[in-house]
Design a protein around this motif. Structure first.
Motif, PDB file in Angstrom:
ATOM      1  N   ALA A 152       0.869  -1.312   0.006  1.00 26.75           N
ATOM      2  CA  ALA A 152       0.113  -0.007  -0.044  1.00 26.75           C
ATOM      3  C   ALA A 152       0.831   1.333  -0.049  1.00 26.75           C
ATOM      4  CB  ALA A 152      -0.659   0.067   1.313  1.00 26.75           C
ATOM      5  N   GLU A 153       1.811   1.154   0.681  1.00 24.13           N
ATOM      6  CA  GLU A 153       2.755   2.401   0.861  1.00 24.13           C
ATOM      7  C   GLU A 153       3.500   2.827  -0.497  1.00 24.13           C
ATOM      8  OE1 GLU A 153       6.947   3.471   3.241  1.00 24.13           O
ATOM      9  OE2 GLU A 153       5.020   2.678   4.375  1.00 24.13           O
ATOM     10  N   ASN A 154       3.844   1.573  -1.216  1.00 23.38           N
ATOM     11  CA  ASN A 154       4.484   1.678  -2.469  1.00 23.38           C
ATOM     12  C   ASN A 154       3.643   2.280  -3.408  1.00 23.38           C
ATOM     13  OD1 ASN A 154       6.965   0.678  -1.634  1.00 23.38           O
ATOM     14  ND2 ASN A 154       6.448  -1.383  -2.206  1.00 23.38           N
ATOM     15  N   GLU A 155       2.241   1.865  -3.378  1.00 23.35           N
ATOM     16  CA  GLU A 155       1.367   2.336  -4.287  1.00 23.35           C
ATOM     17  C   GLU A 155       1.143   3.844  -3.989  1.00 23.35           C
ATOM     18  OE1 GLU A 155      -1.645   2.723  -7.353  1.00 23.35           O
ATOM     19  OE2 GLU A 155       0.195   1.220  -6.965  1.00 23.35           O
ATOM     20  N   PHE A 156       1.000   4.184  -2.802  1.00 25.71           N
ATOM     21  CA  PHE A 156       0.731   5.468  -2.320  1.00 25.71           C
ATOM     22  C   PHE A 156       1.848   6.395  -2.736  1.00 25.71           C
ATOM     23  CE2 PHE A 156       1.427   8.781   1.097  1.00 25.71           C
ATOM     24  CZ  PHE A 156       0.283   9.710   0.846  1.00 25.71           C
ATOM     25  N   MET A 157       3.040   6.125  -2.592  1.00 25.73           N
ATOM     26  CA  MET A 157       4.270   7.044  -2.949  1.00 25.73           C
ATOM     27  C   MET A 157       4.163   7.223  -4.370  1.00 25.73           C
ATOM     28  SD  MET A 157       5.434   7.925  -0.228  1.00 25.73           S
ATOM     29  CE  MET A 157       6.699   8.736  -0.856  1.00 25.73           C
ATOM     30  N   LYS A 158       4.002   6.125  -5.204  1.00 27.66           N
ATOM     31  CA  LYS A 158       3.979   6.063  -6.764  1.00 27.66           C
ATOM     32  C   LYS A 158       2.817   7.269  -7.094  1.00 27.66           C
ATOM     33  CE  LYS A 158       2.841   3.618 -11.002  1.00 27.66           C
ATOM     34  NZ  LYS A 158       2.392   2.300 -11.403  1.00 27.66           N
ATOM     35  N   ARG A 159       1.616   7.115  -6.453  1.00 25.00           N
ATOM     36  CA  ARG A 159       0.441   7.941  -6.830  1.00 25.00           C
ATOM     37  C   ARG A 159       0.913   9.405  -6.487  1.00 25.00           C
ATOM     38  NH1 ARG A 159      -4.864   4.738  -5.747  1.00 25.00           N
ATOM     39  NH2 ARG A 159      -5.723   6.782  -6.559  1.00 25.00           N
ATOM     40  N   LEU A 160       1.455   9.642  -5.108  1.00 13.36           N
ATOM     41  CA  LEU A 160       1.719  10.822  -4.583  1.00 13.36           C
ATOM     42  C   LEU A 160       2.694  11.583  -5.416  1.00 13.36           C
ATOM     43  CD1 LEU A 160       1.276  12.636  -1.864  1.00 13.36           C
ATOM     44  CD2 LEU A 160       3.385  11.590  -1.069  1.00 13.36           C
ATOM     45  N   GLY A 161       3.590  10.901  -6.274  1.00 12.73           N
ATOM     46  CA  GLY A 161       4.553  11.571  -6.879  1.00 12.73           C
ATOM     47  C   GLY A 161       3.728  12.363  -8.025  1.00 12.73           C
ATOM     48  N   GLU A 162       2.801  11.671  -8.583  1.00  8.70           N
ATOM     49  CA  GLU A 162       1.761  12.178  -9.749  1.00  8.70           C
ATOM     50  C   GLU A 162       0.913  13.450  -9.207  1.00  8.70           C
ATOM     51  OE1 GLU A 162       0.049   8.594 -10.973  1.00  8.70           O
ATOM     52  OE2 GLU A 162       1.932   7.690 -11.883  1.00  8.70           O
ATOM     53  N   ALA A 163       0.414  13.266  -8.032  1.00  2.52           N
ATOM     54  CA  ALA A 163      -0.575  14.124  -7.604  1.00  2.52           C
ATOM     55  C   ALA A 163      -0.118  14.800  -6.161  1.00  2.52           C
ATOM     56  CB  ALA A 163      -1.963  13.865  -7.509  1.00  2.52           C
ATOM     57  N   PRO A 164       1.098  15.330  -5.843  1.00  4.67           N
ATOM     58  CA  PRO A 164       1.417  15.788  -4.538  1.00  4.67           C
ATOM     59  C   PRO A 164       0.502  16.637  -3.864  1.00  4.67           C
ATOM     60  CG  PRO A 164       2.671  16.749  -6.193  1.00  4.67           C
ATOM     61  CD  PRO A 164       1.936  15.937  -6.857  1.00  4.67           C
ATOM     62  N   HIS A 165      -0.474  17.364  -4.308  1.00  4.34           N
ATOM     63  CA  HIS A 165      -1.236  18.045  -3.800  1.00  4.34           C
ATOM     64  C   HIS A 165      -2.563  17.575  -3.157  1.00  4.34           C
ATOM     65  CE1 HIS A 165       1.124  21.416  -4.851  1.00  4.34           C
ATOM     66  NE2 HIS A 165       1.100  21.169  -6.245  1.00  4.34           N
ATOM     67  N   ASP A 166      -2.668  16.166  -3.521  1.00  4.04           N
ATOM     68  CA  ASP A 166      -4.104  15.429  -3.143  1.00  4.04           C
ATOM     69  C   ASP A 166      -3.380  14.403  -2.064  1.00  4.04           C
ATOM     70  OD1 ASP A 166      -5.691  16.857  -4.796  1.00  4.04           O
ATOM     71  OD2 ASP A 166      -5.221  15.843  -6.386  1.00  4.04           O
ATOM     72  N   ALA A 167      -2.589  14.659  -1.397  1.00  8.25           N
ATOM     73  CA  ALA A 167      -2.074  13.633  -0.324  1.00  8.25           C
ATOM     74  C   ALA A 167      -2.937  13.190   0.426  1.00  8.25           C
ATOM     75  CB  ALA A 167      -0.758  14.236   0.413  1.00  8.25           C
ATOM     76  N   TYR A 168      -3.665  13.883   1.095  1.00 10.95           N
ATOM     77  CA  TYR A 168      -4.702  13.396   2.125  1.00 10.95           C
ATOM     78  C   TYR A 168      -5.864  12.453   1.318  1.00 10.95           C
ATOM     79  CZ  TYR A 168      -7.871  12.802   6.111  1.00 10.95           C
ATOM     80  OH  TYR A 168      -8.637  12.335   6.778  1.00 10.95           O
ATOM     81  N   GLN A 169      -6.443  12.697   0.337  1.00  3.51           N
ATOM     82  CA  GLN A 169      -7.251  12.051  -0.356  1.00  3.51           C
ATOM     83  C   GLN A 169      -6.659  10.786  -0.900  1.00  3.51           C
ATOM     84  OE1 GLN A 169     -10.651  12.447  -0.543  1.00  3.51           O
ATOM     85  NE2 GLN A 169     -10.554  14.008   0.833  1.00  3.51           N
ATOM     86  N   LEU A 170      -5.395  11.005  -1.343  1.00 10.54           N
ATOM     87  CA  LEU A 170      -4.801   9.832  -1.880  1.00 10.54           C
ATOM     88  C   LEU A 170      -4.715   8.658  -0.729  1.00 10.54           C
ATOM     89  CD1 LEU A 170      -2.058  11.258  -4.399  1.00 10.54           C
ATOM     90  CD2 LEU A 170      -3.950   9.633  -4.908  1.00 10.54           C
ATOM     91  N   ALA A 171      -4.013   9.153   0.270  1.00 14.24           N
ATOM     92  CA  ALA A 171      -4.182   8.224   1.483  1.00 14.24           C
ATOM     93  C   ALA A 171      -5.343   7.682   1.936  1.00 14.24           C
ATOM     94  CB  ALA A 171      -3.342   9.075   2.896  1.00 14.24           C
ATOM     95  N   LEU A 172      -6.533   8.433   2.034  1.00 10.39           N
ATOM     96  CA  LEU A 172      -7.736   7.799   2.224  1.00 10.39           C
ATOM     97  C   LEU A 172      -8.143   6.633   1.361  1.00 10.39           C
ATOM     98  CD1 LEU A 172      -9.933  10.893   3.070  1.00 10.39           C
ATOM     99  CD2 LEU A 172      -9.286   8.846   4.618  1.00 10.39           C
ATOM    100  N   GLN A 173      -7.939   7.004   0.017  1.00  6.77           N
ATOM    101  CA  GLN A 173      -8.121   6.170  -1.147  1.00  6.77           C
ATOM    102  C   GLN A 173      -7.348   4.743  -1.098  1.00  6.77           C
ATOM    103  OE1 GLN A 173      -8.504   7.868  -4.854  1.00  6.77           O
ATOM    104  NE2 GLN A 173      -8.628   6.049  -5.951  1.00  6.77           N
ATOM    105  N   VAL A 174      -6.122   4.828  -0.644  1.00  2.00           N
ATOM    106  CA  VAL A 174      -5.123   3.955  -0.771  1.00  2.00           C
ATOM    107  C   VAL A 174      -5.390   2.921   0.567  1.00  2.00           C
ATOM    108  CG1 VAL A 174      -2.797   3.051  -0.915  1.00  2.00           C
ATOM    109  CG2 VAL A 174      -3.387   4.765  -2.185  1.00  2.00           C
TER     110      VAL A 174
END
Length: 263
Positions: A152-174
């Motif tokens: 999950a962390e690896n997926e989150f970090m990959k997606r965070l690099g693409e959308a750093p301004h949506d960190a919280y929503q990405l964390a919720l989704q992942v």
């Protein structure tokens, strides 16, 4: 019912019959209650073994079955499951008592129990499954929980690099995408780490969901979701995608909840 649980119930039945024969067939209800409590307040390891063989036990809800006063308001997963097992066993023993004419039934087939017996049921003390803060993810480096959280962390970090301004929503989704909910998926995690049986609802599940009485498995899923969310938020903070306040806590965007409940 799994074979392991069926065998346990049969041992309970035999112990009950023997106890009733030894005490002169007195106090059929109290005797049944004592036998259930003495044999079915299972250790975390024993209960985990039952859950692995019969994951449907994770569908159990507390209902009004928890007898320990200290556990009624916020029972642990282990207590919820054991209370259901005890209730089923007690029902079976009372049927034995009726068949052997130790107890009678009325015209509506309701079992008649002497009021004195009901008034003298001893206070129940459950096994303390929650004498822990939470799962120990460092116990085994390649544990299923560790592998799940790492993926999950690896997926989150990959997606965070693409959308750093949506960190919280990405964390919720992942965190929601990766945490398991099905009983058959949770059971192996419990076998690996029985400390999960000590988790409690703790307000993590929406009160409107399941009428405030969530299944035992969902309680575990809620905690794992929350724990994974916190891990991902910490990683986001380390990457500079989320800031800290003066007390060192991650600043969550306005209108967001740092500890979301499952809906």
């Amino acid at each position: 019912m799994s074979q392991q649980l069926a065998d346990l119930m049969e041992r309970v039945r035999k112990r009950y019959v023997r106890a009733m024969q030894d005490n002169g067939q007195h106090e059929p209800y109290l005797t049944a209650h004592r036998v259930c409590q003495s044999m079915l307040n299972l250790s975390s390891a024993d209960l985990a073994a039952l859950v692995v063989e019969d994951p449907k036990l994770l569908s159990a809800r507390a209902g009004e079955l928890v007898e320990d006063p200290a556990e009624v308001e916020n029972p642990s997963v282990g207590v919820i499951i054991c209370s259901n097992i005890c209730a089923a066993a007690l029902e079976g023993l009372l049927a034995v008592a009726v068949n052997r004419e130790w107890l009678a039934v009325d015209e509506e087939d309701r079992i008649l129990v002497d009021a004195w017996e009901l008034d003298n049921v001893p206070e129940v003390r459950s096994v303390d499954y929650s004498d822990v803060e939470g799962p120990n993810f460092e116990q085994r480096g390649n544990s299923q929980l560790s592998l799940l959280f790492n993926a999950a962390e690896n997926e989150f970090m990959k997606r965070l690099g693409e959308a750093p301004h949506d960190a919280y929503q990405l964390a919720l989704q992942v965190s929601s995408d990766y945490v398991v909910f099905a009983p058959e998926d949770l059971a192996p995690l419990i076998e690996e780490n029985p400390l999960l049986l000590g988790l409690r609802p703790d307000g993590l599940v929406d009160e409107d969901l399941f009428e405030g009485d969530p299944p035992a498995g969902l309680v575990i899923s809620a905690h794992l979701t929350e724990m994974l969310l916190q891990q991902l938020l910490e990683r986001a903070q380390e990457e500079g995608a989320l800031a800290l306040d003066s007390s060192g806590q991650v600043i969550i965007p306005e209108s967001e909840d740092d500890n979301p409940t499952l809906h």
